[in-house]
Design a protein around this motif. Structure first.
Motif, PDB file in Angstrom:
ATOM      1  N   VAL A 113       5.038 -24.842  -0.910  1.00  0.00           N
ATOM      2  CA  VAL A 113       4.885 -23.432  -0.277  1.00  0.00           C
ATOM      3  C   VAL A 113       3.125 -23.541  -1.406  1.00  0.00           C
ATOM      4  O   VAL A 113       3.652 -23.950  -2.734  1.00  0.00           O
ATOM      5  CB  VAL A 113       6.124 -22.283  -0.980  1.00  0.00           C
ATOM      6  N   THR A 139       0.906 -21.479  -3.401  1.00  0.00           N
ATOM      7  CA  THR A 139       0.796 -20.325  -4.972  1.00  0.00           C
ATOM      8  C   THR A 139       0.558 -19.425  -4.406  1.00  0.00           C
ATOM      9  O   THR A 139      -0.804 -19.019  -3.824  1.00  0.00           O
ATOM     10  CB  THR A 139      -0.129 -21.077  -6.048  1.00  0.00           C
ATOM     11  N   GLY A 140       1.660 -17.767  -4.800  1.00  0.00           N
ATOM     12  CA  GLY A 140       1.211 -16.642  -4.588  1.00  0.00           C
ATOM     13  C   GLY A 140       2.317 -16.337  -3.741  1.00  0.00           C
ATOM     14  O   GLY A 140       1.936 -15.411  -2.686  1.00  0.00           O
ATOM     15  N   TYR A 141       3.308 -17.054  -2.440  1.00  0.00           N
ATOM     16  CA  TYR A 141       3.481 -17.287  -1.368  1.00  0.00           C
ATOM     17  C   TYR A 141       4.722 -17.036  -1.506  1.00  0.00           C
ATOM     18  O   TYR A 141       5.187 -18.106  -2.637  1.00  0.00           O
ATOM     19  CB  TYR A 141       3.082 -18.373  -0.293  1.00  0.00           C
ATOM     20  N   TYR A 142       6.117 -17.322  -0.607  1.00  0.00           N
ATOM     21  CA  TYR A 142       6.918 -17.349  -1.283  1.00  0.00           C
ATOM     22  C   TYR A 142       7.810 -16.923   0.453  1.00  0.00           C
ATOM     23  O   TYR A 142       7.480 -17.026   1.510  1.00  0.00           O
ATOM     24  CB  TYR A 142       7.738 -16.698  -1.941  1.00  0.00           C
ATOM     25  N   GLN A 180      15.431 -17.548  -6.088  1.00  0.00           N
ATOM     26  CA  GLN A 180      15.028 -16.582  -7.212  1.00  0.00           C
ATOM     27  C   GLN A 180      15.391 -14.642  -6.803  1.00  0.00           C
ATOM     28  O   GLN A 180      15.000 -14.909  -5.881  1.00  0.00           O
ATOM     29  CB  GLN A 180      13.602 -16.114  -7.033  1.00  0.00           C
ATOM     30  N   HIS A 193      14.522 -11.214  -5.629  1.00  0.00           N
ATOM     31  CA  HIS A 193      13.553 -10.288  -5.396  1.00  0.00           C
ATOM     32  C   HIS A 193      14.127  -8.985  -4.384  1.00  0.00           C
ATOM     33  O   HIS A 193      15.242  -9.000  -4.089  1.00  0.00           O
ATOM     34  CB  HIS A 193      13.133 -11.628  -4.040  1.00  0.00           C
ATOM     35  N   ILE A 252      14.372 -15.554  -2.753  1.00  0.00           N
ATOM     36  CA  ILE A 252      12.694 -16.271  -2.270  1.00  0.00           C
ATOM     37  C   ILE A 252      13.031 -16.860  -3.333  1.00  0.00           C
ATOM     38  O   ILE A 252      13.703 -18.125  -3.860  1.00  0.00           O
ATOM     39  CB  ILE A 252      11.943 -15.273  -2.970  1.00  0.00           C
ATOM     40  N   TYR A 253      12.290 -17.712  -2.397  1.00  0.00           N
ATOM     41  CA  TYR A 253      11.575 -19.504  -2.854  1.00  0.00           C
ATOM     42  C   TYR A 253       9.785 -19.897  -3.461  1.00  0.00           C
ATOM     43  O   TYR A 253       9.327 -19.596  -2.269  1.00  0.00           O
ATOM     44  CB  TYR A 253      11.658 -20.699  -2.265  1.00  0.00           C
ATOM     45  N   ARG A 254       9.799 -20.164  -4.198  1.00  0.00           N
ATOM     46  CA  ARG A 254       8.388 -19.710  -5.092  1.00  0.00           C
ATOM     47  C   ARG A 254       7.628 -20.898  -4.604  1.00  0.00           C
ATOM     48  O   ARG A 254       6.759 -21.408  -4.861  1.00  0.00           O
ATOM     49  CB  ARG A 254       7.891 -18.843  -5.768  1.00  0.00           C
ATOM     50  N   GLN A 255       8.495 -21.854  -4.950  1.00  0.00           N
ATOM     51  CA  GLN A 255       7.971 -23.608  -5.756  1.00  0.00           C
ATOM     52  C   GLN A 255       8.055 -24.025  -3.360  1.00  0.00           C
ATOM     53  O   GLN A 255       9.482 -24.074  -3.602  1.00  0.00           O
ATOM     54  CB  GLN A 255       8.863 -23.748  -6.631  1.00  0.00           C
ATOM     55  N   ASP A 271       3.051  -9.577  -0.326  1.00  0.00           N
ATOM     56  CA  ASP A 271       3.996  -8.713   0.470  1.00  0.00           C
ATOM     57  C   ASP A 271       3.633  -8.205   1.969  1.00  0.00           C
ATOM     58  O   ASP A 271       3.779  -7.506   2.630  1.00  0.00           O
ATOM     59  CB  ASP A 271       4.685  -7.389   0.132  1.00  0.00           C
TER      60      ASP A 271
END
Length: 141
Positions: free
Chosen positions: A58, A60-63, A87, A89, A99-102, A130
């Protein structure tokens, strides 16, 4: 006469605005501020015997939306899919969600697979700020 000119001006304005909207909807993707979905969410998988691992990288900045990850077998049976907690959200698309940011790895256990079996992995992601990306299918063969 004034009414005809007024209608003509209104018609021209509507036409101009609709052409602008059409241009922005179908503009060249290269001019987009977002990277292509495959670069924002690199998907891959590996398999050893009956164990399959699904991997997402993923950016950075996306999820990724947790509830939008689906695995659909064809000519195979899977153990129940267990996704790790995400996480918390909240957004206008799905309300309260996870969501998953990593980077993410999801194990999938094949209980039975016939010759030529496949899995279809579908996921949905969001780039900043978003803007939802349509669900992305990814075949695993």
């Amino acid at each position: 006469m004034a009414a005809r000119i007024s209608r003509l001006i209104t018609l021209l304005l509507v036409l101009f605005i609709s052409l602008q909207a059409h241009a922005s909807l179908f503009s060249n993707p290269a001019s987009s501020r977002f990277v292509p979905v495959d670069q924002a969410f690199g998907f891959d998988f590996d398999q050893q015997g009956a164990q399959l691992n699904l991997h997402w990288k993923v950016k950075t900045g996306y999820y990724l939306y947790r509830q939008q990850i689906h695995v659909t077998p064809a000519n195979a049976t899977l153990a129940p899919l267990t996704l790790p907690a995400g996480q918390p959200h909240e957004d206008e698309f799905y309300g309260k969600s996870q969501i998953y940011r990593q980077d993410l790895t999801v194990p999938v256990t094949l209980q039975q697979a016939a010759r030529g079996a496949t899995l279809s992995v579908t996921y949905q992601a969001v780039p900043p700020p978003d803007s939802v990306i349509p669900p992305k299918p990814a075949p695993c063969r």
